[in-house]
Design a protein around this motif. Sequence first.
Motif, PDB file in Angstrom:
ATOM      1  N   GLN A   1       7.943  39.997  54.781  1.00 59.49           N
ATOM      2  CA  GLN A   1       8.942  40.478  53.825  1.00 59.49           C
ATOM      3  C   GLN A   1       8.352  40.571  52.428  1.00 59.49           C
ATOM      4  O   GLN A   1       8.642  41.518  51.685  1.00 59.49           O
ATOM      5  CB  GLN A   1      10.155  39.550  53.834  1.00 59.49           C
ATOM      6  N   PHE A   2       7.516  39.591  52.054  1.00 58.47           N
ATOM      7  CA  PHE A   2       6.898  39.658  50.727  1.00 58.47           C
ATOM      8  C   PHE A   2       6.068  40.925  50.569  1.00 58.47           C
ATOM      9  O   PHE A   2       6.183  41.628  49.559  1.00 58.47           O
ATOM     10  CB  PHE A   2       6.021  38.433  50.465  1.00 58.47           C
ATOM     11  N   PHE A   3       5.219  41.214  51.532  1.00 57.15           N
ATOM     12  CA  PHE A   3       4.333  42.366  51.402  1.00 57.15           C
ATOM     13  C   PHE A   3       5.088  43.698  51.439  1.00 57.15           C
ATOM     14  O   PHE A   3       4.522  44.726  51.054  1.00 57.15           O
ATOM     15  CB  PHE A   3       3.254  42.330  52.483  1.00 57.15           C
ATOM     16  N   HIS A   4       6.336  43.674  51.859  1.00 63.98           N
ATOM     17  CA  HIS A   4       7.130  44.898  51.841  1.00 63.98           C
ATOM     18  C   HIS A   4       8.092  44.947  50.650  1.00 63.98           C
ATOM     19  O   HIS A   4       8.947  45.828  50.588  1.00 63.98           O
ATOM     20  CB  HIS A   4       7.900  45.052  53.152  1.00 63.98           C
ATOM     21  N   LEU A   5       7.943  43.999  49.713  1.00 65.80           N
ATOM     22  CA  LEU A   5       8.693  44.086  48.457  1.00 65.80           C
ATOM     23  C   LEU A   5       8.178  45.265  47.639  1.00 65.80           C
ATOM     24  O   LEU A   5       7.058  45.751  47.847  1.00 65.80           O
ATOM     25  CB  LEU A   5       8.516  42.800  47.649  1.00 65.80           C
ATOM     26  N   PRO A   6       8.969  45.758  46.670  1.00 60.84           N
ATOM     27  CA  PRO A   6       8.467  46.798  45.764  1.00 60.84           C
ATOM     28  C   PRO A   6       7.193  46.341  45.063  1.00 60.84           C
ATOM     29  O   PRO A   6       7.022  45.146  44.780  1.00 60.84           O
ATOM     30  CB  PRO A   6       9.616  46.985  44.771  1.00 60.84           C
ATOM     31  N   MET A   7       6.298  47.263  44.791  1.00 60.15           N
ATOM     32  CA  MET A   7       5.011  46.919  44.198  1.00 60.15           C
ATOM     33  C   MET A   7       5.172  46.179  42.877  1.00 60.15           C
ATOM     34  O   MET A   7       4.403  45.251  42.567  1.00 60.15           O
ATOM     35  CB  MET A   7       4.174  48.188  43.996  1.00 60.15           C
ATOM     36  N   GLU A   8       6.184  46.547  42.095  1.00 61.91           N
ATOM     37  CA  GLU A   8       6.379  45.894  40.803  1.00 61.91           C
ATOM     38  C   GLU A   8       6.637  44.396  40.972  1.00 61.91           C
ATOM     39  O   GLU A   8       6.187  43.577  40.156  1.00 61.91           O
ATOM     40  CB  GLU A   8       7.546  46.539  40.043  1.00 61.91           C
ATOM     41  N   ALA A   9       7.365  44.026  42.015  1.00 64.72           N
ATOM     42  CA  ALA A   9       7.658  42.612  42.251  1.00 64.72           C
ATOM     43  C   ALA A   9       6.403  41.852  42.640  1.00 64.72           C
ATOM     44  O   ALA A   9       6.173  40.716  42.191  1.00 64.72           O
ATOM     45  CB  ALA A   9       8.725  42.481  43.335  1.00 64.72           C
ATOM     46  N   LYS A  10       5.562  42.467  43.453  1.00 64.68           N
ATOM     47  CA  LYS A  10       4.336  41.798  43.893  1.00 64.68           C
ATOM     48  C   LYS A  10       3.316  41.713  42.768  1.00 64.68           C
ATOM     49  O   LYS A  10       2.557  40.734  42.673  1.00 64.68           O
ATOM     50  CB  LYS A  10       3.742  42.555  45.093  1.00 64.68           C
ATOM     51  N   GLN A  11       3.291  42.711  41.898  1.00 63.24           N
ATOM     52  CA  GLN A  11       2.302  42.744  40.818  1.00 63.24           C
ATOM     53  C   GLN A  11       2.461  41.594  39.828  1.00 63.24           C
ATOM     54  O   GLN A  11       1.529  41.270  39.098  1.00 63.24           O
ATOM     55  CB  GLN A  11       2.369  44.073  40.068  1.00 63.24           C
ATOM     56  N   GLN A  12       3.623  40.960  39.814  1.00 64.40           N
ATOM     57  CA  GLN A  12       3.807  39.799  38.934  1.00 64.40           C
ATOM     58  C   GLN A  12       2.838  38.677  39.301  1.00 64.40           C
ATOM     59  O   GLN A  12       2.556  37.798  38.479  1.00 64.40           O
ATOM     60  CB  GLN A  12       5.240  39.275  39.045  1.00 64.40           C
ATOM     61  N   TYR A  13       2.346  38.708  40.529  1.00 62.79           N
ATOM     62  CA  TYR A  13       1.481  37.636  41.019  1.00 62.79           C
ATOM     63  C   TYR A  13       0.045  38.112  41.222  1.00 62.79           C
ATOM     64  O   TYR A  13      -0.729  37.478  41.947  1.00 62.79           O
ATOM     65  CB  TYR A  13       2.052  37.081  42.330  1.00 62.79           C
ATOM     66  N   ALA A  14      -0.322  39.231  40.592  1.00 63.96           N
ATOM     67  CA  ALA A  14      -1.677  39.779  40.732  1.00 63.96           C
ATOM     68  C   ALA A  14      -2.710  38.728  40.322  1.00 63.96           C
ATOM     69  O   ALA A  14      -2.553  38.028  39.317  1.00 63.96           O
ATOM     70  CB  ALA A  14      -1.818  41.032  39.879  1.00 63.96           C
ATOM     71  N   ASN A  15      -3.773  38.627  41.098  1.00 60.94           N
ATOM     72  CA  ASN A  15      -4.765  37.578  40.854  1.00 60.94           C
ATOM     73  C   ASN A  15      -5.944  38.097  40.039  1.00 60.94           C
ATOM     74  O   ASN A  15      -6.033  39.282  39.696  1.00 60.94           O
ATOM     75  CB  ASN A  15      -5.234  36.953  42.171  1.00 60.94           C
ATOM     76  N   SER A  16      -6.838  37.172  39.739  1.00 57.54           N
ATOM     77  CA  SER A  16      -8.094  37.499  39.054  1.00 57.54           C
ATOM     78  C   SER A  16      -9.214  36.766  39.779  1.00 57.54           C
ATOM     79  O   SER A  16      -8.959  35.814  40.532  1.00 57.54           O
ATOM     80  CB  SER A  16      -8.049  37.062  37.585  1.00 57.54           C
ATOM     81  N   PRO A  17     -10.465  37.144  39.586  1.00 58.04           N
ATOM     82  CA  PRO A  17     -11.561  36.456  40.279  1.00 58.04           C
ATOM     83  C   PRO A  17     -11.856  35.060  39.745  1.00 58.04           C
ATOM     84  O   PRO A  17     -12.767  34.396  40.245  1.00 58.04           O
ATOM     85  CB  PRO A  17     -12.747  37.401  40.069  1.00 58.04           C
TER      86      PRO A  17
END
Length: 288
Positions: free
Chosen positions: A103-119
């Motif tokens: 369900q998380f991976f099928h959320l709108p991209m904007e919702a997932k982008q809040q948790y975008a990672n870095s190296p």
Amino acid sequence: MFNNQPDWPEPIVRVQSLSESCIDSIPEKYIKTSTDRPSINSTFDDANIPIIDLGGLFGADQDVSASILRQISDACKEWGFFQITNHGVSPDLMDKARETWRQFFHLPMEAKQQYANSPKTYEGYGSRLGIEKGAILDWSDYYYLHYLPLFLKDYNKWPALPPSCREVFDEYGRELVKLCGRLMKVLSINLGLDEKILQNGFGGEDIGACLRVNFYPKCPRPELALGLSSHSDPGGMTMLLPDDQVPGLQVRKCDNWITVKPARHAFIVNIGDQIQVSNLPRTIIPTW
């Protein structure tokens, strides 16, 4: 395309977005060299890693317990991988954890982008590992979290959606840590050591544990790409909850790639580099 993540060598492109826009081709940066592309060898269609029933492992019947210990020992020596059933983790919890992440991976991209990672730590929502510019990438997105030790556990990195996901992930993490502890005990016994040796060697009560969830979107050219490149796991032990409807994990044995056939409600156990240098796994992308 997202250009605001610091420290990445190139703008991040979510593979899920590519999957939705690519019709009959994939970008060149996802095309593996000919020697690294998926290989399906029909000669090994019936081959599979061992499936071990843990029921009775610590029961009163010593013959049953000894048989299970022996099966695990043989699987570690011959494969470095095995599947376990009757492991003590609720099938309902396993299904709930898998479905919640889906369900998380099928959320709108904007919702997932809040948790975008870095190296810097890789914690959060990601689509690549490493910072080599121009590297050939895997056809997958992922989410990575620290679970233990507690001082590394940062709930700000944990997704807030779907509802109750944090409770599900916490319960799942607790059960997996307990299961890994039982298996560490088995491995110690099989090595002729005190049953607490391996657990203590990895920190005892302060053992480290992390969670990575891989999401493999549909690929229009699965014969050219890999969901996850060949690798060995650097830790002590990996407990993999697969999608038992879509085989994809391959294990290398005797110079051949064997596609693992997941058993329902089983975990796949991978003995990591810190315990055993063994076969290299990779993940092919199923043909849709």
